[in-house]
Design a protein around this motif. Structure first.
Motif, PDB file in Angstrom:
ATOM      1  N   PRO A  29       0.836  -1.201   0.000  1.00 10.19           N
ATOM      2  CA  PRO A  29       0.000   0.000   0.000  1.00 10.19           C
ATOM      3  C   PRO A  29       0.874   1.255   0.000  1.00 10.19           C
ATOM      4  O   PRO A  29       1.935   1.285   0.616  1.00 10.19           O
ATOM      5  CB  PRO A  29      -0.797  -0.092   1.296  1.00 10.19           C
ATOM      6  N   ASP A  30       0.433   2.287  -0.694  1.00  8.41           N
ATOM      7  CA  ASP A  30       1.113   3.582  -0.717  1.00  8.41           C
ATOM      8  C   ASP A  30       0.466   4.429   0.370  1.00  8.41           C
ATOM      9  O   ASP A  30      -0.552   5.069   0.146  1.00  8.41           O
ATOM     10  CB  ASP A  30       0.977   4.223  -2.101  1.00  8.41           C
ATOM     11  N   ASN A  31       1.066   4.414   1.553  1.00  8.36           N
ATOM     12  CA  ASN A  31       0.481   5.089   2.706  1.00  8.36           C
ATOM     13  C   ASN A  31       0.923   6.539   2.802  1.00  8.36           C
ATOM     14  O   ASN A  31       2.027   6.894   2.384  1.00  8.36           O
ATOM     15  CB  ASN A  31       0.853   4.362   4.004  1.00  8.36           C
ATOM     16  N   GLU A  32       0.045   7.365   3.381  1.00  5.09           N
ATOM     17  CA  GLU A  32       0.375   8.759   3.642  1.00  5.09           C
ATOM     18  C   GLU A  32       1.437   8.821   4.729  1.00  5.09           C
ATOM     19  O   GLU A  32       1.595   7.889   5.521  1.00  5.09           O
ATOM     20  CB  GLU A  32      -0.869   9.525   4.093  1.00  5.09           C
ATOM     21  N   TYR A  33       2.147   9.959   4.777  1.00  6.53           N
ATOM     22  CA  TYR A  33       3.152  10.155   5.812  1.00  6.53           C
ATOM     23  C   TYR A  33       2.491  10.089   7.182  1.00  6.53           C
ATOM     24  O   TYR A  33       1.420  10.655   7.404  1.00  6.53           O
ATOM     25  CB  TYR A  33       3.851  11.506   5.636  1.00  6.53           C
ATOM     26  N   GLN A  34       3.140   9.407   8.108  1.00  7.03           N
ATOM     27  CA  GLN A  34       2.633   9.293   9.466  1.00  7.03           C
ATOM     28  C   GLN A  34       3.699   9.816  10.413  1.00  7.03           C
ATOM     29  O   GLN A  34       4.820   9.301  10.456  1.00  7.03           O
ATOM     30  CB  GLN A  34       2.285   7.840   9.783  1.00  7.03           C
ATOM     31  N   SER A  35       3.369  10.854  11.174  1.00  8.37           N
ATOM     32  CA  SER A  35       4.338  11.468  12.084  1.00  8.37           C
ATOM     33  C   SER A  35       4.626  10.555  13.269  1.00  8.37           C
ATOM     34  O   SER A  35       3.895   9.599  13.536  1.00  8.37           O
ATOM     35  CB  SER A  35       3.818  12.818  12.583  1.00  8.37           C
ATOM     36  N   ARG A  36       5.673  10.868  13.966  1.00  5.52           N
ATOM     37  CA  ARG A  36       6.053  10.108  15.145  1.00  5.52           C
ATOM     38  C   ARG A  36       4.940  10.159  16.197  1.00  5.52           C
ATOM     39  O   ARG A  36       4.661   9.167  16.866  1.00  5.52           O
ATOM     40  CB  ARG A  36       7.343  10.691  15.728  1.00  5.52           C
ATOM     41  N   GLU A  37       4.301  11.337  16.312  1.00  3.13           N
ATOM     42  CA  GLU A  37       3.209  11.496  17.278  1.00  3.13           C
ATOM     43  C   GLU A  37       2.017  10.608  16.908  1.00  3.13           C
ATOM     44  O   GLU A  37       1.386  10.019  17.775  1.00  3.13           O
ATOM     45  CB  GLU A  37       2.757  12.961  17.347  1.00  3.13           C
ATOM     46  N   ASP A  38       1.709  10.536  15.604  1.00  2.00           N
ATOM     47  CA  ASP A  38       0.605   9.674  15.160  1.00  2.00           C
ATOM     48  C   ASP A  38       0.895   8.211  15.454  1.00  2.00           C
ATOM     49  O   ASP A  38       0.022   7.468  15.900  1.00  2.00           O
ATOM     50  CB  ASP A  38       0.351   9.853  13.657  1.00  2.00           C
ATOM     51  N   ARG A  39       2.134   7.782  15.204  1.00  2.00           N
ATOM     52  CA  ARG A  39       2.513   6.391  15.488  1.00  2.00           C
ATOM     53  C   ARG A  39       2.447   6.115  16.985  1.00  2.00           C
ATOM     54  O   ARG A  39       1.984   5.065  17.418  1.00  2.00           O
ATOM     55  CB  ARG A  39       3.908   6.100  14.939  1.00  2.00           C
ATOM     56  N   ALA A  40       2.934   7.075  17.782  1.00  8.18           N
ATOM     57  CA  ALA A  40       2.932   6.889  19.235  1.00  8.18           C
ATOM     58  C   ALA A  40       1.504   6.832  19.781  1.00  8.18           C
ATOM     59  O   ALA A  40       1.233   6.104  20.744  1.00  8.18           O
ATOM     60  CB  ALA A  40       3.702   8.025  19.911  1.00  8.18           C
ATOM     61  N   ALA A  45      -2.172   3.884   9.834  1.00  9.23           N
ATOM     62  CA  ALA A  45      -1.686   4.538   8.610  1.00  9.23           C
ATOM     63  C   ALA A  45      -2.822   4.586   7.597  1.00  9.23           C
ATOM     64  O   ALA A  45      -3.575   3.623   7.460  1.00  9.23           O
ATOM     65  CB  ALA A  45      -0.494   3.771   8.048  1.00  9.23           C
ATOM     66  N   ARG A  46      -2.950   5.711   6.884  1.00 12.81           N
ATOM     67  CA  ARG A  46      -3.996   5.856   5.872  1.00 12.81           C
ATOM     68  C   ARG A  46      -3.392   5.676   4.489  1.00 12.81           C
ATOM     69  O   ARG A  46      -2.358   6.259   4.169  1.00 12.81           O
ATOM     70  CB  ARG A  46      -4.641   7.239   5.967  1.00 12.81           C
ATOM     71  N   GLN A  47      -4.044   4.867   3.695  1.00 13.29           N
ATOM     72  CA  GLN A  47      -3.579   4.618   2.332  1.00 13.29           C
ATOM     73  C   GLN A  47      -3.988   5.786   1.432  1.00 13.29           C
ATOM     74  O   GLN A  47      -5.096   6.293   1.526  1.00 13.29           O
ATOM     75  CB  GLN A  47      -4.171   3.313   1.798  1.00 13.29           C
ATOM     76  N   ARG A  48      -3.065   6.193   0.563  1.00 13.63           N
ATOM     77  CA  ARG A  48      -3.359   7.287  -0.366  1.00 13.63           C
ATOM     78  C   ARG A  48      -4.423   6.872  -1.369  1.00 13.63           C
ATOM     79  O   ARG A  48      -4.493   5.707  -1.759  1.00 13.63           O
ATOM     80  CB  ARG A  48      -2.105   7.698  -1.122  1.00 13.63           C
ATOM     81  N   VAL A  49      -5.213   7.870  -1.798  1.00 10.74           N
ATOM     82  CA  VAL A  49      -6.253   7.665  -2.805  1.00 10.74           C
ATOM     83  C   VAL A  49      -5.959   8.624  -3.951  1.00 10.74           C
ATOM     84  O   VAL A  49      -5.683   9.807  -3.725  1.00 10.74           O
ATOM     85  CB  VAL A  49      -7.654   7.922  -2.215  1.00 10.74           C
ATOM     86  N   ASP A  50      -6.003   8.122  -5.180  1.00 12.33           N
ATOM     87  CA  ASP A  50      -5.741   8.945  -6.361  1.00 12.33           C
ATOM     88  C   ASP A  50      -6.855   9.968  -6.514  1.00 12.33           C
ATOM     89  O   ASP A  50      -8.034   9.612  -6.507  1.00 12.33           O
ATOM     90  CB  ASP A  50      -5.648   8.055  -7.604  1.00 12.33           C
ATOM     91  N   GLU A  51      -6.470  11.235  -6.661  1.00 15.65           N
ATOM     92  CA  GLU A  51      -7.475  12.305  -6.733  1.00 15.65           C
ATOM     93  C   GLU A  51      -8.255  12.308  -8.040  1.00 15.65           C
ATOM     94  O   GLU A  51      -9.353  12.843  -8.104  1.00 15.65           O
ATOM     95  CB  GLU A  51      -6.823  13.681  -6.513  1.00 15.65           C
ATOM     96  N   ILE A  52      -7.730  11.707  -9.093  1.00 11.78           N
ATOM     97  CA  ILE A  52      -8.430  11.691 -10.387  1.00 11.78           C
ATOM     98  C   ILE A  52      -9.382  10.501 -10.492  1.00 11.78           C
ATOM     99  O   ILE A  52     -10.534  10.646 -10.881  1.00 11.78           O
ATOM    100  CB  ILE A  52      -7.420  11.705 -11.547  1.00 11.78           C
ATOM    101  N   THR A  53      -8.911   9.312 -10.155  1.00 10.22           N
ATOM    102  CA  THR A  53      -9.728   8.112 -10.321  1.00 10.22           C
ATOM    103  C   THR A  53     -10.512   7.723  -9.069  1.00 10.22           C
ATOM    104  O   THR A  53     -11.484   6.984  -9.158  1.00 10.22           O
ATOM    105  CB  THR A  53      -8.854   6.908 -10.715  1.00 10.22           C
TER     106      THR A  53
END
Length: 151
Positions: A29-40, A45-53
């Motif tokens: 999966p192509d996941n969005e950036y997850q900060s250290r605070e989010d992981r803690a 993790a949220r998977q990226r979604v193509d804005e066109i399709t």
């Protein structure tokens, strides 16, 4: 009439990669950036979604045997599909398999740093096609990623 930035040009697989591609590793999966605070905090993790399709983005590392520059031979391709695309070929070496992409598009971009810039492309596809064991191209097999539109 100008072509807008970010336009995705449909391209035939054989034109873009005359010697085919070799997939290295697995589709992930192509996941969005997850900060250290989010992981803690235990946020998933949220998977990226193509804005066109509107399809989920998956990534896969590939190598182009026809690329003469070794530094540019390996790159990532983004697969756009609702479910994880599955390669249709077996491994020829551990972790390596020949693949052919369907629904291939190319988006031009400038790559490199400083005065060493060059023309590059972002490749997206909707899934995998079958590749004959003899190295020739096979016809498309239906699968969950076949109906995804990449352009």
């Amino acid at each position: 009439m100008a072509i807008s930035r970010g336009h995705r040009f449909p391209v035939e697989f054989d034109e873009a990669f005359p010697q085919g591609l070799v997939m290295v590793g697995e589709v992930s999966p192509d996941n969005e950036y997850q900060s250290r605070e989010d992981r803690a905090a235990g946020r998933p993790a949220r998977q990226r979604v193509d804005e066109i399709t509107g399809k989920r983005q998956w990534k896969v590392a590939v190598t182009d045997p026809s690329e003469p520059n070794a530094k540019r031979a390996s790159f990532e391709v983004t697969l756009l599909a609702d479910v994880q695309p599955v390669p249709t070929t077996g491994e020829v070496l551990p972790g390596m398999r020949p693949v052919e992409l369907e629904g291939l598009t190319a988006e031009p971009r400038v790559a490199g740093n400083g005065e060493f810039k060059y023309q590059s492309y972002v490749f997206r596809a909707s899934g995998f096609k079958a590749v004959n064991a003899g190295g020739g191209r096979g016809k498309s097999q239906s699968g969950p990623a076949e109906s995804a539109k990449a352009a």
